[in-house]
Design an enzyme around this catalytic site. Structure first.
Site, mmCIF file in Angstrom:
data_model
loop_
_atom_site.group_PDB
_atom_site.id
_atom_site.type_symbol
_atom_site.label_atom_id
_atom_site.label_comp_id
_atom_site.label_asym_id
_atom_site.label_seq_id
_atom_site.Cartn_x
_atom_site.Cartn_y
_atom_site.Cartn_z
ATOM 1 N N GLU A 1 -14.256 -29.904 -3.192
ATOM 2 C CA GLU A 1 -15.962 -30.417 -3.331
ATOM 3 C C GLU A 1 -16.198 -31.799 -3.583
ATOM 4 O O GLU A 1 -16.575 -32.484 -4.620
ATOM 5 C CB GLU A 1 -16.530 -29.574 -4.864
ATOM 6 C CG GLU A 1 -16.104 -28.087 -4.655
ATOM 7 C CD GLU A 1 -16.461 -27.388 -5.661
ATOM 8 O OE1 GLU A 1 -16.722 -27.910 -6.820
ATOM 9 O OE2 GLU A 1 -16.476 -26.076 -5.766
ATOM 10 N N ASN B 1 -12.244 -28.210 0.818
ATOM 11 C CA ASN B 1 -13.112 -27.245 0.508
ATOM 12 C C ASN B 1 -14.148 -27.334 -0.158
ATOM 13 O O ASN B 1 -14.228 -28.320 -0.950
ATOM 14 C CB ASN B 1 -12.211 -26.104 -0.239
ATOM 15 C CG ASN B 1 -12.584 -24.930 -0.653
ATOM 16 O OD1 ASN B 1 -12.935 -24.083 0.416
ATOM 17 N ND2 ASN B 1 -12.598 -24.459 -1.816
ATOM 18 N N GLU C 1 -14.379 -18.457 -0.447
ATOM 19 C CA GLU C 1 -14.983 -17.971 -1.725
ATOM 20 C C GLU C 1 -16.325 -17.088 -1.652
ATOM 21 O O GLU C 1 -17.281 -17.541 -2.319
ATOM 22 C CB GLU C 1 -15.246 -19.360 -2.698
ATOM 23 C CG GLU C 1 -14.264 -20.218 -2.800
ATOM 24 C CD GLU C 1 -14.449 -21.266 -3.761
ATOM 25 O OE1 GLU C 1 -15.288 -21.214 -4.614
ATOM 26 O OE2 GLU C 1 -13.526 -22.292 -3.811
HETATM 27 O O1 9MR Z 1 -14.096 -18.268 -10.441
HETATM 28 C C1 9MR Z 1 -14.169 -19.747 -11.187
HETATM 29 C C2 9MR Z 1 -14.447 -19.412 -12.619
HETATM 30 O O2 9MR Z 1 -13.797 -18.507 -13.423
HETATM 31 C C3 9MR Z 1 -14.566 -20.788 -13.373
HETATM 32 O O3 9MR Z 1 -15.104 -20.535 -14.798
HETATM 33 C C4 9MR Z 1 -15.384 -21.757 -12.594
HETATM 34 C C5 9MR Z 1 -15.231 -23.135 -13.207
HETATM 35 O O4 9MR Z 1 -15.871 -23.987 -12.528
HETATM 36 O O5 9MR Z 1 -14.766 -21.856 -11.529
HETATM 37 C C6 9MR Z 1 -14.667 -20.754 -10.505
HETATM 38 O O6 9MR Z 1 -14.363 -20.905 -9.184
HETATM 39 C C7 9MR Z 1 -14.954 -22.023 -8.443
HETATM 40 C C8 9MR Z 1 -13.936 -22.555 -7.558
HETATM 41 O O7 9MR Z 1 -12.715 -22.951 -8.119
HETATM 42 C C9 9MR Z 1 -14.435 -23.674 -7.044
HETATM 43 N N1 9MR Z 1 -15.754 -23.548 -6.000
HETATM 44 C C10 9MR Z 1 -16.916 -22.917 -6.865
HETATM 45 C C11 9MR Z 1 -16.211 -21.583 -7.898
HETATM 46 C C12 9MR Z 1 -17.242 -21.157 -8.706
HETATM 47 O O8 9MR Z 1 -17.649 -21.756 -9.525
#
Ligand code: 9MR
Length: 311
Positions: free
Chosen positions: A114, A155, A219
């Site tokens: 990101e 990503n 994702e």
């Molecule tokens: O699924 C993840 C969640 O459990 C966390 O709280 C969150 C924190 O930002 O991150 C989520 O996964 C993220 C991923 O690592 C990167 N892309 C966005 C996803 C959804 O927020």
């Protein structure tokens, strides 16, 4: 078929469920910086090791997630005052220690996560603001040196179609590849909303493929306004089919990972309280219309495997 993956929490029943349905795993939060280097230069691999071991026992590939991101960083890193040289060495050290621990065990690493805003400008992060945009090539080069087997990804979300943010990634990819920086795959996260899919996902995948990169949907979830109803469930199934088809129709698209398995584990209600039900299985772990749509699309795919070049 392309490899269908999911992410996991450390609960054996969920893991068991996953290994029946999915060929690839991403250890959701267990390889993030807060979990792996909670104290400077003290590493904890326990959670991720558990998942990697489980995955390999069950013949599943693993996507590593992630090295360099602005979110879920430990306090020592977030709250520190860093000059460029020190922060660069902290980043390199993290990648070296993580990358060598998991060397040869992971199909891919999300090396950078990101880096852009939706308008295509650089996101303001410690990495960009202190090190500068070259943090990206340093991270990729370091990761490749420690694990030459892993496919290295950048990503992002909101990059499914052609737009300002995916344009920024496309231009970044061109410039990295021109400089022979080891960059192998563009990760399209795919956090989508029912009935709001961009129309040009195939065109977007094709342009990254045209640069010689592989692409993965990393994702995927397609959320809806709650409560769920028959109409939304059908629209969602159709949207899942659209995404799967966009991937299987392009040889460069190697995998589709859903961001959790069943709706009760999804991150979405915590962030979008009026939305949810974004996944393939409901809270009772029963398959939804979306699950059958994905299965049918994979069955109908002309090319049976794009995922054939690892290790
Ligand atoms: O699924 C993840 C969640 O459990 C966390 O709280 C969150 C924190 O930002 O991150 C989520 O996964 C993220 C991923 O690592 C990167 N892309 C966005 C996803 C959804 O927020």
């Amino acid at each position: 078929m392309v490899l269908l993956g999911n992410i996991l929490v450390l609960i054996d029943t969920v893991l068991l469920f996953s290994s029946k349905e999915f060929g690839m795993i991403t250890p959701e939060n267990y390889q993030k910086w807060f979990a792996t280097e909670p104290v400077r230069n003290q590493f904890n691999f326990t959670g991720a090791d558990y998942i990697v071991k489980w995955a390999h026992k069950n013949g599943q590939a693993v996507r590593g997630h992630n090295f360099v991101w602005h979110s879920q960083l430990p306090d020592w890193l977030n709250n520190g005052t860093w000059d460029k040289k020190t922060l660069n060495s902290i980043m390199v050290n993290h990648i070296v220690k993580m990358g060598s621990h998991f060397r040869g065990k992971l199909y891919a690493w999300d090396v950078v996560n990101e880096p852009y805003n939706d308008d295509g400008t650089w996101r303001s992060t410690i990495w960009h603001d202190i090190i500068g945009p070259e943090f990206i090539s340093t991270a990729l080069t370091t990761a490749h040196a420690v694990d030459p087997f892993a496919k290295l990804y950048i990503n992002d979300y909101n990059v499914e179609g052609v737009n300002a943010k995916s344009d920024a990634h496309y231009n970044l990819a061109k410039s990295l590849l021109k400089k022979h920086v080891p960059y192998h795959g563009f990760g399209i996260q795919g956090h989508l909303v029912v009935a709001q899919l961009p129309k040009d996902i195939p065109q977007n995948i094709a342009r990254f493929a045209g640069l010689g990169l592989e692409v993965a949907i990393t994702e995927l979830d397609i959320r809806m306004d709650l409560p769920n109803n028959a109409k939304n469930a059908t629209l969602q199934a159709n949207d899942y089919k659209t995404v799967v088809n966009a991937c299987v129709d392009n040889r460069a698209c190697v995998g589709i990972t859903v961001w959790e398995t069943s709706d009760d584990y999804s991150w979405i209600p915590g962030v979008f309280p009026t939305q949810g039900d974004a996944l393939l299985f409901d809270t009772n772990k029963d398959p939804k219309p979306a699950y059958y749509a994905v299965a049918d699309a994979l069955k109908a795919a002309k090319v049976k495997s794009h995922f054939n070049s690892w290790p």
